[in-house]
Design an enzyme around this catalytic site. Structure first.
Site, PDB file in Angstrom:
ATOM      1  N   GLY B  14       0.792  -1.225   0.000  1.00  0.00           N
ATOM      2  CA  GLY B  14       0.000   0.000   0.000  1.00  0.00           C
ATOM      3  C   GLY B  14       0.821   1.271   0.000  1.00  0.00           C
ATOM      4  O   GLY B  14       0.348   2.302   0.438  1.00  0.00           O
ATOM      5  N   ALA B  17       3.971   2.799  -4.828  1.00  0.00           N
ATOM      6  CA  ALA B  17       3.838   1.915  -5.992  1.00  0.00           C
ATOM      7  C   ALA B  17       2.469   1.254  -6.011  1.00  0.00           C
ATOM      8  O   ALA B  17       1.802   1.187  -7.053  1.00  0.00           O
ATOM      9  CB  ALA B  17       4.938   0.856  -5.984  1.00  0.00           C
ATOM     10  N   SER B  41      -0.497  -4.136   4.485  1.00  0.00           N
ATOM     11  CA  SER B  41      -0.204  -4.525   5.858  1.00  0.00           C
ATOM     12  C   SER B  41      -0.259  -3.293   6.752  1.00  0.00           C
ATOM     13  O   SER B  41       0.276  -2.250   6.379  1.00  0.00           O
ATOM     14  CB  SER B  41       1.178  -5.169   5.933  1.00  0.00           C
ATOM     15  OG  SER B  41       1.594  -5.244   7.274  1.00  0.00           O
ATOM     16  N   ALA B  52      11.256  13.053  -4.478  1.00  0.00           N
ATOM     17  CA  ALA B  52      11.525  13.963  -5.606  1.00  0.00           C
ATOM     18  C   ALA B  52      11.224  13.203  -6.877  1.00  0.00           C
ATOM     19  O   ALA B  52      11.359  11.991  -6.913  1.00  0.00           O
ATOM     20  CB  ALA B  52      12.973  14.449  -5.596  1.00  0.00           C
ATOM     21  N   LYS B  80       9.597  21.507  -8.625  1.00  0.00           N
ATOM     22  CA  LYS B  80      11.008  21.168  -8.806  1.00  0.00           C
ATOM     23  C   LYS B  80      11.429  21.501 -10.228  1.00  0.00           C
ATOM     24  O   LYS B  80      10.839  20.989 -11.193  1.00  0.00           O
ATOM     25  CB  LYS B  80      11.216  19.671  -8.544  1.00  0.00           C
ATOM     26  CG  LYS B  80      12.615  19.170  -8.808  1.00  0.00           C
ATOM     27  CD  LYS B  80      12.705  17.655  -8.641  1.00  0.00           C
ATOM     28  CE  LYS B  80      14.063  17.150  -9.106  1.00  0.00           C
ATOM     29  NZ  LYS B  80      14.152  15.686  -9.102  1.00  0.00           N
ATOM     30  N   LEU B 332       9.926  -0.999  -5.623  1.00  0.00           N
ATOM     31  CA  LEU B 332      11.123  -1.545  -5.000  1.00  0.00           C
ATOM     32  C   LEU B 332      11.177  -3.073  -5.067  1.00  0.00           C
ATOM     33  O   LEU B 332      12.257  -3.658  -4.996  1.00  0.00           O
ATOM     34  CB  LEU B 332      11.214  -1.092  -3.542  1.00  0.00           C
ATOM     35  CG  LEU B 332      11.343   0.426  -3.346  1.00  0.00           C
ATOM     36  CD1 LEU B 332      11.322   0.771  -1.862  1.00  0.00           C
ATOM     37  CD2 LEU B 332      12.617   0.950  -3.981  1.00  0.00           C
TER      38      LEU B 332
END
Lengths: 371, 501
Positions: B14, B17, B41, B52, B80, B332
């Protein structure tokens, strides 16, 4: 620093290379064209690809001038072994004002059972059937058209010579012998015994000069091979003319400087290898369409991508995505899925829009002249 | 599974991603829009280093229906214009990698040839409108008029990743995504098909699906752990393997850029938000111990820390396959590259965009998986090379930097560096990744001045070119002066009413 560049060859490819490069190099080099020893065996006509107009804009050769020495070419046509006519048109498919890409809509339609050939939505395909001289007034139809040419080879060479930016040297004597060394060519001995030397040599001889030992396609040492000399591809599509034009652009971008020749040559070869792979795959597709049993992993992967994923080639060069779509459609390959992003656009609205476009194309009756 | 339409998608994780994937899939129009369940979880927090971004985030937000004003308000976002690199070349030196070009072509060539030829390579930033605006602390969005100088740049955001995930969660749940709080206890496989059938939660529930998206973070619960997909380890090229992260208090002025400051064995980031500043220190543990690394981070904060520092451990690289059977990893769980160029969320966007484009509407087949893997492998490799470039050309004297300069690098990158060093030509190997202005910013910013430039550049009269470049700088300065301060722009934006849903 001015470079002396010797172009080996006096056919269409060499003349085209010299004319185009004379404009782009803006006085960086002096150009000399030298004829190969063997007598030329030119075909009567030469085919030019559909994007030749980019080169002609630089050379200031307008379509009406081309029309005086040949005829426009709107695509490729041949007959499959089944007897079925195969038409692969140049130009774009579908109407110009569509939301999203026509190819994505088309593939969705195909998955949903559309049975018309995709060439029904090509202005070029219609022009291939009915071309003759009358103006095409509809600007949208006009915008969708791309033209190659089939022209008289000798007259085209003359046109190219006239359009060059300044004269090139053209010794009257042909090549008698090429003296090679570790860096490529050391010197060229002409038929009258005189010696010609340059800083860079371009083999645009269309294969009429024998490659030296250890020579590499592309750029090696002080020698570049372009067009047919770099990659021979027979067939109806003039890939080698397109390759000659892109060689000029590539050499202009990577123009030799000081001690950087090896890295520039390596980059040139890397880019050339990508182009050659694309051209080979495209040529193989045309052969398959003609009924030849061609073994090609790359082409098999393109067909599998289209069939199983509804995707066109990631890098479609030297063609446009639309031309690949026409080829895959002509192979009777039916995609099993489509990119769901196209569902943001209404399928029924596309269908109506496409049918209106097809009706406009069908209305191109007999004689049409491209103005 | 092959040949069956995908009706149920289950997302594990959650964080950023997971919720980006959920929202994007919920926006898929019929008839192929799937039912979506996201399992989150309650224990696992958002990593939070991906704060960023690159300008592509704006396309994602727009496509996913995220309104900009609401987004800026909810996520405490700032704008940015690029990244300032400090101390990478030498202590005290800085340059920008900004989101824009350095001027139009000059006589048919990229402007760098003239900039280098006139000895102005060290002043490259002065030809970049976003770099100049960033230095002055100004911001406004680019002009829609292609002819205007003001259209020559782009922008991205800094935001609080956990607030972003929360914002996306609200939108996704509002769009029909089922949110399940629970811990995955077992991943149930159909051994004959090699696919995942369902997930058993620790509360006894079972969640079945047709397609599973692993957004479980570094754990890679599905793809890495359960399906055993091996990891392509790039730590020999990128040895940084740890990071400390801590927020601190900010000031009244908000910088419209990320700052990356090189250190003895890595680099520190500074990411300004509306309500705080995010800070971190990426370092190679083989060259710097954890305590010293933390100490360097704390000593260099702008203000008081607002939370306990967190440590992250990671390896550079990616899963050898991103899509196996009916499981795709995004974020990841698929791989990691240090966020030197803010690419973490960009890689998520790319994974999601590909997933939608290749969504198995007619069932999963090997062509779709191969295509997905090919794109993501190339994406990772391109970014990897661009990141290694920074270390390769960095000039600091510490042992870490000497190793980074001396060690072998990918041959493709070596060729690109050598080509530029000798000829000023920039070879772009991946059109979907960093473009020519980005490469120029890093190559010249780190002091690599080519031995020669394009011969045609030499033929232009020097005085005329110098005058042309000076006019360009003057125009940029005028444009920047007319922009409001970054803080003022944010305040004005937040005062605007949000569009009605």
């Amino acid at each position: 620093m001015t470079m002396d560049i010797v172009i080996l060859g006096n056919g269409v490819e060499a003349t085209l290379f010299a004319a185009l490069f004379s404009h782009l190099q803006r006085g960086f080099a002096t150009l000399t064209l030298v004829a190969p020893a063997s007598n030329p065996t030119y075909g009567q006509t030469v085919a030019l690809p559909s994007d030749i107009d980019r080169a002609h804009r630089i050379l200031r050769i307008a379509p009406p001038t081309m029309a005086q020495i040949g005829a426009p070419r709107f695509g490729l046509s041949f007959t499959a072994p089944t007897g079925k006519p195969v038409i692969i048109p140049y130009g774009t498919l579908g109407p110009p004002d569509l939301m999203g890409e026509f190819a994505d809509h088309w593939i969705r339609a195909r998955v949903s059972g559309e049975s018309r050939p995709v060439t029904d939505y090509s202005v070029n395909a219609r022009l291939m059937a009915v071309v003759t001289p009358t103006p095409l007034h509809d600007p949208d139809l006009h915008k969708s058209v791309a033209m190659g040419w089939e022209v008289n080879a000798i007259l085209y060479r003359q046109l190219l010579q006239q359009s060059a930016a300044g004269p090139h040297a053209m010794p009257g004597e042909p090549i008698q012998r090429i003296v090679r060394g570790p860096e490529g060519i050391n010197e060229i001995i002409l038929a009258d015994g005189s010696i010609l030397r340059g800083d860079l040599y371009i083999d645009a001889s269309e294969g009429r000069i024998e490659a030296g030992p250890g020579s590499t396609a592309g750029w090696s040492g002080n020698m570049l091979t372009v067009g047919t000399a770099a990659q021979r591809l027979d067939g109806p599509e003039p890939f080698t003319i397109a390759a000659t034009v892109s060689a000029v652009a590539r050499l202009t971008n990577l123009m030799p400087r000081a001690d950087a020749l090896p890295v520039l040559a390596a980059e040139y070869r890397r880019l050339l290898a990508q182009e050659q792979e694309g051209m080979l795959t495209a040529a193989q597709m045309l052969r398959r369409l003609s009924g030849d049993a061609v073994s090609s992993d790359k082409l098999d992967a393109h067909e599998a991508r289209y069939r199983d994923a509804g995707l066109l080639p990631v890098d479609p060069q030297p063609w446009s995505p639309d031309m690949w779509l026409a080829c895959l459609d002509a192979r009777d390959i039916r995609p099993r899925r489509y990119d769901p992003n196209v569902d943001r656009h209404d399928a029924a609205a596309f269908s109506r829009h496409a049918e209106r476009w097809r009706a406009r194309i069908d209305a191109i009756q007999a004689p049409v002249r491209m103005t | 599974m092959q040949g069956s339409a995908i009706r149920d998608v289950v997302i594990v994780g959650g964080g950023t991603a997971g919720w980006m994937t959920a929202l994007a899939l919920s926006r898929m129009p019929p008839p192929n829009s799937p039912r979506i369940t996201l399992i989150e979880s309650p224990d696992i927090g958002t990593v939070g280093v991906g704060e960023a971004t690159l300008p592509t985030i704006r396309h994602f937000n727009q496509w996913a229906g995220v309104d900009e004003i609401a987004f800026v308000r909810e996520t405490k976002a700032t704008f940015k214009l690029g990244i300032e690199f400090c101390d990478w070349r030498e202590i005290g030196h800085s340059f920008f990698h900004a989101f824009g070009d350095h001027g139009p072509q000059i006589a048919g060539l990229p402007p760098y040839h003239q900039i280098i030829r006139l000895g102005l390579a060290d002043q490259l930033d002065s030809f970049s409108l976003p770099a100049q605006a960033a230095r002055k602390g100004h911001f406004s969005p680019p002009s829609a008029d292609d002819r205007s100088l003001g259209s020559s740049y782009s922008y991205a955001y800094h935001f609080d990743a956990s607030l972003y995930a929360g914002h996306l969660r609200r939108l996704a749940v509002g769009a029909g995504v089922r949110h399940v709080e629970g811990r995955v206890q077992h991943v149930l496989l159909d051994a004959t098909k090699g696919s995942i059938e369902g997930l058993a939660l620790d509360d006894g529930h079972r969640i079945d699906g047709d397609l599973f998206v692993d957004c479980s973070g570094f754990r890679s619960l599905l793809l890495g752990d359960r399906l055993g997909v091996a990891f392509e380890d790039w730590s020999h090229w990128l040895p940084a393997d740890r990071a400390w992260a801590v927020p601190c208090a900010g000031g009244e002025t908000i910088a419209p850029y990320t700052r990356s400051t090189a250190g003895a064995a890595g680099w520190r980031w500074r990411i300004p938000l509306q309500h705080r500043v995010g800070n971190g220190h990426v370092y190679a543990s083989a060259f710097l111990d954890d305590e010293e690394a933390l100490d360097q981070l704390i000593r260099n904060l702008d203000g008081a820390p607002l939370a306990e520092p967190r440590q992250l451990r990671f390896r550079a690289g990616h899963r050898r396959q991103f899509w196996v059977g009916n499981c795709i990893a995004i974020g990841l769980s698929s791989g990691f590259l240090e966020p030197l160029e803010s690419t973490s969320i960009n890689l998520i966007e790319r994974g999601i965009s590909l997933l939608v484009q290749l969504f198995p509407t007619a069932g999963i087949n090997p062509v779709l998986r191969t295509e997905y893997d090919r794109h993501m492998t190339q994406a990772f490799a391109s970014i990897r090379d661009f990141v290694i470039l920074h270390y390769r050309l960095g000039r600091r004297a510490e042992p870490f930097w000497q190793v980074m300069r001396d060690q072998p690098i990918p041959s493709s990158l070596e060729e690109q560096i050598e080509l530029f060093a000798q000829s000023a030509e920039i070879s772009i190997r991946d059109a979907g990744s960093f473009a020519e202005p980005s490469w120029a910013a890093i190559l010249l910013g780190l002091g690599l001045v080519p031995r020669d430039t394009h011969p045609l550049a030499q033929r232009e009269p020097e005085a005329a070119i110098a005058a042309h470049l000076a006019r360009g700088r003057h125009l940029i300065a005028g444009h920047v002066d007319a922009m409001p301060s970054h803080r003022t722009f944010i305040d004005r934006l937040l005062a605007c009413p949000e569009p009605r849903p």
